[in-house]
Write a protein that holds these residues in place. Structure first.
Motif, PDB file in Angstrom:
ATOM      1  N   ARG A  54       0.804  -1.218   0.000  1.00  0.00           N
ATOM      2  CA  ARG A  54       0.000   0.000   0.000  1.00  0.00           C
ATOM      3  C   ARG A  54       0.837   1.269   0.000  1.00  0.00           C
ATOM      4  O   ARG A  54       0.321   2.349   0.213  1.00  0.00           O
ATOM      5  CB  ARG A  54      -0.952  -0.005   1.204  1.00  0.00           C
TER       6      ARG A  54
ATOM      7  N   ASN B  84      -8.161   8.670  -3.114  1.00  0.00           N
ATOM      8  CA  ASN B  84      -7.727   8.965  -1.754  1.00  0.00           C
ATOM      9  C   ASN B  84      -8.506  10.133  -1.156  1.00  0.00           C
ATOM     10  O   ASN B  84      -8.820  10.136   0.037  1.00  0.00           O
ATOM     11  CB  ASN B  84      -6.225   9.279  -1.748  1.00  0.00           C
TER      12      ASN B  84
ATOM     13  N   SER C 124     -10.683  10.139   2.250  1.00  0.00           N
ATOM     14  CA  SER C 124     -10.229  11.102   3.245  1.00  0.00           C
ATOM     15  C   SER C 124     -11.376  11.993   3.713  1.00  0.00           C
ATOM     16  O   SER C 124     -11.510  12.274   4.909  1.00  0.00           O
ATOM     17  CB  SER C 124      -9.105  11.962   2.656  1.00  0.00           C
TER      18      SER C 124
ATOM     19  N   ARG D 185      -2.525   6.607   4.684  1.00  0.00           N
ATOM     20  CA  ARG D 185      -3.560   5.578   4.820  1.00  0.00           C
ATOM     21  C   ARG D 185      -3.528   4.965   6.213  1.00  0.00           C
ATOM     22  O   ARG D 185      -4.567   4.846   6.881  1.00  0.00           O
ATOM     23  CB  ARG D 185      -3.348   4.490   3.780  1.00  0.00           C
TER      24      ARG D 185
ATOM     25  N   ASN E 187      -2.036  15.211   4.293  1.00  0.00           N
ATOM     26  CA  ASN E 187      -1.977  14.073   3.377  1.00  0.00           C
ATOM     27  C   ASN E 187      -2.479  14.450   1.986  1.00  0.00           C
ATOM     28  O   ASN E 187      -1.813  14.193   0.973  1.00  0.00           O
ATOM     29  CB  ASN E 187      -2.821  12.920   3.952  1.00  0.00           C
TER      30      ASN E 187
ATOM     31  N   ALA F 190     -10.928   3.788   4.638  1.00  0.00           N
ATOM     32  CA  ALA F 190      -9.537   4.223   4.504  1.00  0.00           C
ATOM     33  C   ALA F 190      -8.614   3.043   4.232  1.00  0.00           C
ATOM     34  O   ALA F 190      -7.692   3.135   3.415  1.00  0.00           O
ATOM     35  CB  ALA F 190      -9.109   4.952   5.775  1.00  0.00           C
TER      36      ALA F 190
ATOM     37  N   MET G  78      -7.319   3.905   0.375  1.00  0.00           N
ATOM     38  CA  MET G  78      -6.271   4.911   0.487  1.00  0.00           C
ATOM     39  C   MET G  78      -4.892   4.299   0.316  1.00  0.00           C
ATOM     40  O   MET G  78      -4.712   3.083   0.415  1.00  0.00           O
ATOM     41  CB  MET G  78      -6.379   5.660   1.818  1.00  0.00           C
ATOM     42  N   ASP G  79      -3.911   5.162   0.069  1.00  0.00           N
ATOM     43  CA  ASP G  79      -2.522   4.757  -0.122  1.00  0.00           C
ATOM     44  C   ASP G  79      -1.607   5.596   0.768  1.00  0.00           C
ATOM     45  O   ASP G  79      -1.955   6.697   1.192  1.00  0.00           O
ATOM     46  CB  ASP G  79      -2.098   4.949  -1.580  1.00  0.00           C
TER      47      ASP G  79
END
Length: 476
Positions: free
Chosen positions: A28, A52, A56, A116, A166, A228, A232-233
């Motif tokens: 990830r 993302n 978020s 993440r 982020n 998340a 997400m990353d």
């Protein structure tokens, strides 16, 4: 899901990293990320950034709801709780101060643990204040216990700093105003949403059922953490750099922007937490009547925050911010008149307009931050990815400090109301103080970023062959 064509690590082995970024184990992590490269952005970057951003926004939305939890809980606290209005103002201020302080470490947690990973953890952390509130929300609980549990809700305020830092790293400078505005606006909407839920509960189940609100949010917190984790990353190039905090703290623009953010976000969160109590105390509204009005201002202020970012992208953040402070001063004048005259309709018009302007200002000021540090990089002679990396490093660190100070402005709002009502029985003196604050913020915006002397200096540099190095702060 990993980076959809971006360089990432799989099975613990890197596919190759961007120069100088640390190799991290786990699939990830994205090890190459260059949003300023238009080809990279068009091919893969925009899709990854958007995915993302959506996750978020959801997580930050729930964080804001829990941060503003006690602005709703106090509406359920009738005479049987033994908490007077002055103590209620202090109660809703507790999450504000804790959230403001936590924003600094939350900012750097993204670089330490990954965006993440930290979003998952910080979302799950929201279960603590929610569960604790469900336990203590009953008549007979000591005021000290209420204060301690309200302070726990401050973790929801910390989420904003890590989320904004982020997302700032995911987007190119030309799109930061819109992206940061959308991320923050979607989070800010958590305030009116939980207030609407409180209204629904009071209107249907009655003011003796605060635990219904908490029962709704527990599964939503879990859903935010799962979202998340799935979508997400972590960005490898966003390496941990404690020196960035020191450098950002030494930069005068960090503290100038912190002052401006007190005027915009500090007003937004302070008014959001205090609005219901002001309606109850100054205009003798019942809890149900107050709850039916409380959500309107925060909702509109949240919805227009991306608009503030978009306008700043187009016309320059400093210009929009200055005009916004002028308008905020005008709206505050209307509120002062209505407060002195005890006119609820005029008060609502002025106060809701003020809420919307805080949202616009939130968007425009946050757009200014990365633009200022990008301009600083250019002035230092940097270009391309080197300049972008400098801007990301300093703006990411500065956002934590600026967000923390701005959130503490919400504490000032509530303490000012508490003192005004204790001394005079009216919120009018507090609004006069807020008007003075907006005048100062507007003057600082003009003096630092827009006054003609700044343009004259820039012209002198250009004549000396330094045109590419001059910071055009009016455009930030």
């Amino acid at each position: 899901m990993t980076g959809e064509g971006v360089t990432s690590t799989r099975g613990g082995e890197p596919d190759g990293g961007a120069g100088g970024s640390r190799v991290r184990r786990g699939r990830r992590w994205i090890e190459r990320w260059d949003p300023e490269d238009e080809g990279f952005w068009a091919q893969t970057g925009e899709r990854v950034a958007r995915r993302n951003l959506v996750a978020s926004v959801f997580s930050e939305h729930i964080g804001f709801s829990i941060w503003s939890l006690w602005s709703v809980m106090v509406l359920f606290m009738g005479p049987e709780y033994g908490v007077d209005p002055a103590k209620k103002f202090f109660l809703v201020a507790m999450p504000t101060v804790v959230g403001g302080v936590l924003r600094v470490p939350y900012t750097f947690a993204v670089a330490r643990f990954g965006g993440r990973n930290w979003t998952v953890f910080s979302a799950l952390l929201l279960l603590i204040p929610t569960t604790a509130a469900a336990i203590v929300m009953t008549p007979g609980t000591s005021y000290g216990t209420f204060l301690a549990v309200a302070a726990l809700a401050g973790v929801g305020g910390g989420n904003f700093a890590s989320s904004m830092t982020n997302i700032n790293s995911f987007y190119p400078l030309r799109k930061k105003g819109w992206a940061l505005g959308l991320n923050a606006g979607g989070g800010n909407i958590g305030v009116p949403v939980i207030q609407l839920l409180g209204l629904l509960v009071i209107g249907t189940a009655g003011a003796a059922q605060p635990r219904i609100v908490l029962a709704v949010y527990i599964p939503l917190i879990v859903a935010a953490a799962v979202s998340a984790a799935l979508f997400m990353d972590n960005l490898g190039p966003v390496t941990n750099d404690t020196g960035a905090a020191v450098d950002a703290a030494k930069e005068p623009h960090t503290w100038v922007m912190a002052l401006l953010y007190i005027g915009t976000f500090g007003s937004f969160i302070g008014y959001s937490f205090a609005f219901g109590l002001v309606l109850q105390i100054q205009f003798a509204r019942t809890p149900l009547q107050a709850a039916s009005l409380t959500f309107i201002g925060p909702l509109l202020g949240s919805l227009v925050r991306p608009v503030g970012g978009r306008l700043a992208d187009r016309f320059g953040g400093a210009r929009i911010t200055l005009g916004n402070f002028v308008a905020m001063g005008t709206a505050t004048g209307v509120v002062i008149y209505a407060s002195a005259m005890r006119s609820l309709p005029v008060f609502l018009v002025g106060f809701i307009a003020l809420f919307m302007l805080t949202g616009l200002g939130n968007g425009s000021t946050y757009k200014m931050i990365p633009g200022i540090f990008q301009a600083q990089a250019v002035r230092r002679g940097l270009a391309g990815e080197e300049a972008a990396a400098y801007g990301r490093r300093l703006s990411g660190a500065a956002m934590g400090l600026i967000g923390a100070v701005g959130a503490l402005g919400g504490l000032g709002i509530n303490l000012a109301f508490r003192q005004a009502f204790a001394a005079t029985g009216s919120g009018t003196p507090a609004f006069v103080a807020f008007l003075a604050c907006y005048v100062v913020c507007g003057a600082v915006t003009w003096a630092v970023y827009l006054r003609p002397a700044a343009g004259a200096r820039a012209a002198t540099e250009a004549e000396a062959g330094e045109e590419t190095r001059r910071p055009v702060y009016a455009e930030v």
